[in-house]
Design a protein around this motif. Structure first.
Motif, PDB file in Angstrom:
ATOM      1  N   UNK A 183       0.886  -1.609   0.109  1.00  0.00           N
ATOM      2  CA  UNK A 183       0.128  -0.122   0.105  1.00  0.00           C
ATOM      3  C   UNK A 183       0.658   1.697   0.190  1.00  0.00           C
ATOM      4  N   UNK A 184       2.354   1.379   0.815  1.00  0.00           N
ATOM      5  CA  UNK A 184       3.067   2.609   0.751  1.00  0.00           C
ATOM      6  C   UNK A 184       3.546   2.504  -0.941  1.00  0.00           C
ATOM      7  N   UNK A 185       3.791   1.585  -1.000  1.00  0.00           N
ATOM      8  CA  UNK A 185       4.857   1.676  -2.269  1.00  0.00           C
ATOM      9  C   UNK A 185       4.074   2.062  -3.620  1.00  0.00           C
ATOM     10  N   UNK A 186       2.193   2.215  -3.738  1.00  0.00           N
ATOM     11  CA  UNK A 186       1.495   2.291  -4.876  1.00  0.00           C
ATOM     12  C   UNK A 186       0.913   4.052  -4.580  1.00  0.00           C
ATOM     13  N   UNK A 187       1.316   5.020  -3.034  1.00  0.00           N
ATOM     14  CA  UNK A 187       1.195   6.081  -3.084  1.00  0.00           C
ATOM     15  C   UNK A 187       1.933   7.101  -3.758  1.00  0.00           C
ATOM     16  N   UNK A 188       2.847   6.712  -4.332  1.00  0.00           N
ATOM     17  CA  UNK A 188       4.118   8.723  -4.866  1.00  0.00           C
ATOM     18  C   UNK A 188       2.766   8.342  -6.242  1.00  0.00           C
ATOM     19  N   UNK A 189       2.263   7.174  -6.529  1.00  0.00           N
ATOM     20  CA  UNK A 189       1.806   7.257  -8.308  1.00  0.00           C
ATOM     21  C   UNK A 189       0.242   7.558  -7.926  1.00  0.00           C
ATOM     22  N   UNK A 190      -0.293   7.545  -6.895  1.00  0.00           N
ATOM     23  CA  UNK A 190      -1.250   7.970  -6.983  1.00  0.00           C
ATOM     24  C   UNK A 190      -1.260   9.160  -6.766  1.00  0.00           C
ATOM     25  N   UNK A 191      -0.333   9.253  -5.898  1.00  0.00           N
ATOM     26  CA  UNK A 191      -0.266  11.371  -5.608  1.00  0.00           C
ATOM     27  C   UNK A 191      -0.063  11.986  -7.082  1.00  0.00           C
ATOM     28  N   UNK A 192       0.905  11.399  -7.679  1.00  0.00           N
ATOM     29  CA  UNK A 192       0.420  12.020  -8.938  1.00  0.00           C
ATOM     30  C   UNK A 192      -0.672  12.287  -9.725  1.00  0.00           C
ATOM     31  N   UNK A 193      -0.871  11.110 -10.113  1.00  0.00           N
ATOM     32  CA  UNK A 193      -2.512  11.190 -10.887  1.00  0.00           C
ATOM     33  C   UNK A 193      -3.547  12.032 -10.013  1.00  0.00           C
ATOM     34  N   UNK A 194      -3.673  12.307  -8.527  1.00  0.00           N
ATOM     35  CA  UNK A 194      -4.396  13.085  -8.351  1.00  0.00           C
ATOM     36  C   UNK A 194      -4.195  14.281  -8.455  1.00  0.00           C
ATOM     37  N   UNK A 195      -2.700  14.567  -8.377  1.00  0.00           N
ATOM     38  CA  UNK A 195      -2.124  16.242  -8.778  1.00  0.00           C
ATOM     39  C   UNK A 195      -2.284  16.582  -9.900  1.00  0.00           C
ATOM     40  N   UNK A 196      -2.517  15.419 -10.755  1.00  0.00           N
ATOM     41  CA  UNK A 196      -2.631  16.002 -12.098  1.00  0.00           C
ATOM     42  C   UNK A 196      -4.383  16.085 -12.422  1.00  0.00           C
ATOM     43  N   UNK A 197      -5.106  15.057 -12.423  1.00  0.00           N
ATOM     44  CA  UNK A 197      -6.531  15.391 -12.006  1.00  0.00           C
ATOM     45  C   UNK A 197      -6.330  17.252 -11.709  1.00  0.00           C
ATOM     46  N   UNK A 198      -6.305  17.016 -10.462  1.00  0.00           N
ATOM     47  CA  UNK A 198      -6.408  18.449 -10.050  1.00  0.00           C
ATOM     48  C   UNK A 198      -6.068  19.134 -10.483  1.00  0.00           C
ATOM     49  N   UNK A 199      -5.484  19.265 -11.172  1.00  0.00           N
ATOM     50  CA  UNK A 199      -3.934  20.629 -11.774  1.00  0.00           C
ATOM     51  C   UNK A 199      -5.191  20.404 -12.623  1.00  0.00           C
ATOM     52  N   UNK A 200      -6.147  19.740 -13.459  1.00  0.00           N
ATOM     53  CA  UNK A 200      -6.641  19.451 -15.039  1.00  0.00           C
ATOM     54  C   UNK A 200      -8.032  20.426 -14.329  1.00  0.00           C
ATOM     55  N   UNK A 201      -8.759  20.281 -13.384  1.00  0.00           N
ATOM     56  CA  UNK A 201     -10.031  20.641 -12.960  1.00  0.00           C
ATOM     57  C   UNK A 201      -9.734  22.047 -12.520  1.00  0.00           C
TER      58      UNK A 201
END
Length: 284
Positions: free
Chosen positions: A39-57
């Motif tokens: 679960x910890x190893x997956x978080x950096x990738x998720x955080x970047x995708x999250x910020x990308x979506x936030x940025x687009x919106x």
């Protein structure tokens, strides 16, 4: 009062159960450590995708895209993640309560990941649209991608108007929190909790719409995969706590039964001595 033989058998039965609960706690502890690492190893990738979506919106207020638009279709699809096994305290029942106590109707589509969720929701009359129970035994990103493709196909065809995921968020070995997350349609309101850098991803190439076509499926797949990992960690944390409580309860029961056995033994000895004394007095 129970006989010494009955008390002894009961004590041996509880001791046997205690050994099982101890072993199950150790197994859950080892599995929990592995699940937390994933679960910890997956978080950096998720955080970047999250910020990308936030940025687009944030940067493209007027984007017209099917993943951002509310539809007239009130039917919902919800991915419900539970376990295939019990003996995990309230882990499974909390997710079932989250669905039954929410705004979901019995006509909505349930994508069930875990047999315990299927059992709990089917008993209450909910529509189990798909069964992905085997996925939770060993979650893979490809499993999340497959579920995402099917959901997006239904969403694009207008069969469903909203997509949710219900899972248990792992906080620590003592606390696991049931969560319901809306996946589609995307809204700025769903991303308010995190502060976004205004300078992040200012320009989109070729267009924001095409970027969304590529990023949103990956974003959904990663949320689903992350929910798998969080749920596995939560399941093992809950089972570890449940087995620890069961072991402690068994210890208390063994102590109580030992006390009862000693009292029964003392009573039997006293009665035997009384009978011997009474016999001796009768002879004399």
């Amino acid at each position: 009062m129970a006989s010494m033989r009955d008390i002894k058998r009961r004590k041996e039965s509880v001791q046997s159960t205690q050994q099982i609960t101890k072993a199950m706690k150790l197994v859950a502890t080892v599995k929990l450590q592995k699940a937390r690492g994933k679960a910890e190893s997956n978080k950096p990738y998720f955080n970047m995708l999250y910020e990308t979506i936030c940025s687009i919106l944030a940067m493209t207020k007027n984007v017209n895209h099917r993943y951002l638009q509310e539809t007239d279709n009130s039917k919902k699809a919800v991915i419900v993640i539970t376990s295939n096994r019990g003996l995990a305290g309230g882990y499974n029942s909390n997710i079932v309560k989250l669905i039954t106590g929410g705004d979901f109707s019995k006509e909505d589509y349930i994508y069930a990941v875990g047999k315990k969720g299927i059992e709990g929701l089917a008993r209450k009359g909910y529509n189990i649209h798909k069964d992905y129970s085997e996925v939770i035994n060993s979650p893979l990103f490809s499993d999340a991608t497959q579920i995402t493709k099917e959901l997006l196909t239904q969403y694009s065809m207008g069969e469903i108007g909203e997509i949710y995921i219900a899972y248990t968020n792992f906080k620590n070995t003592v606390t696991q929190e049931p969560k319901l997350v809306k996946l589609l349609p995307l809204s700025e309101d769903d991303f308010e909790e995190r502060e976004v850098d205004d300078k992040l991803l200012m320009n989109f190439e070729p267009t924001p719409e095409e970027v969304l076509d590529l990023v949103v499926p990956k974003y959904m797949s990663n949320i689903i995969f992350g929910a798998f990992l969080e749920s596995v960690a939560s399941e093992n944390g809950a089972r570890m706590q449940a087995m620890d409580s069961a072991t402690n309860n068994a210890e208390d029961m063994i102590g109580s039964l030992s006390l009862k056995y000693n009292r029964a033994r003392q009573s039997a000895i006293t009665q035997e001595l009384t009978e011997i004394i009474a016999g001796a007095d009768a002879i004399s």
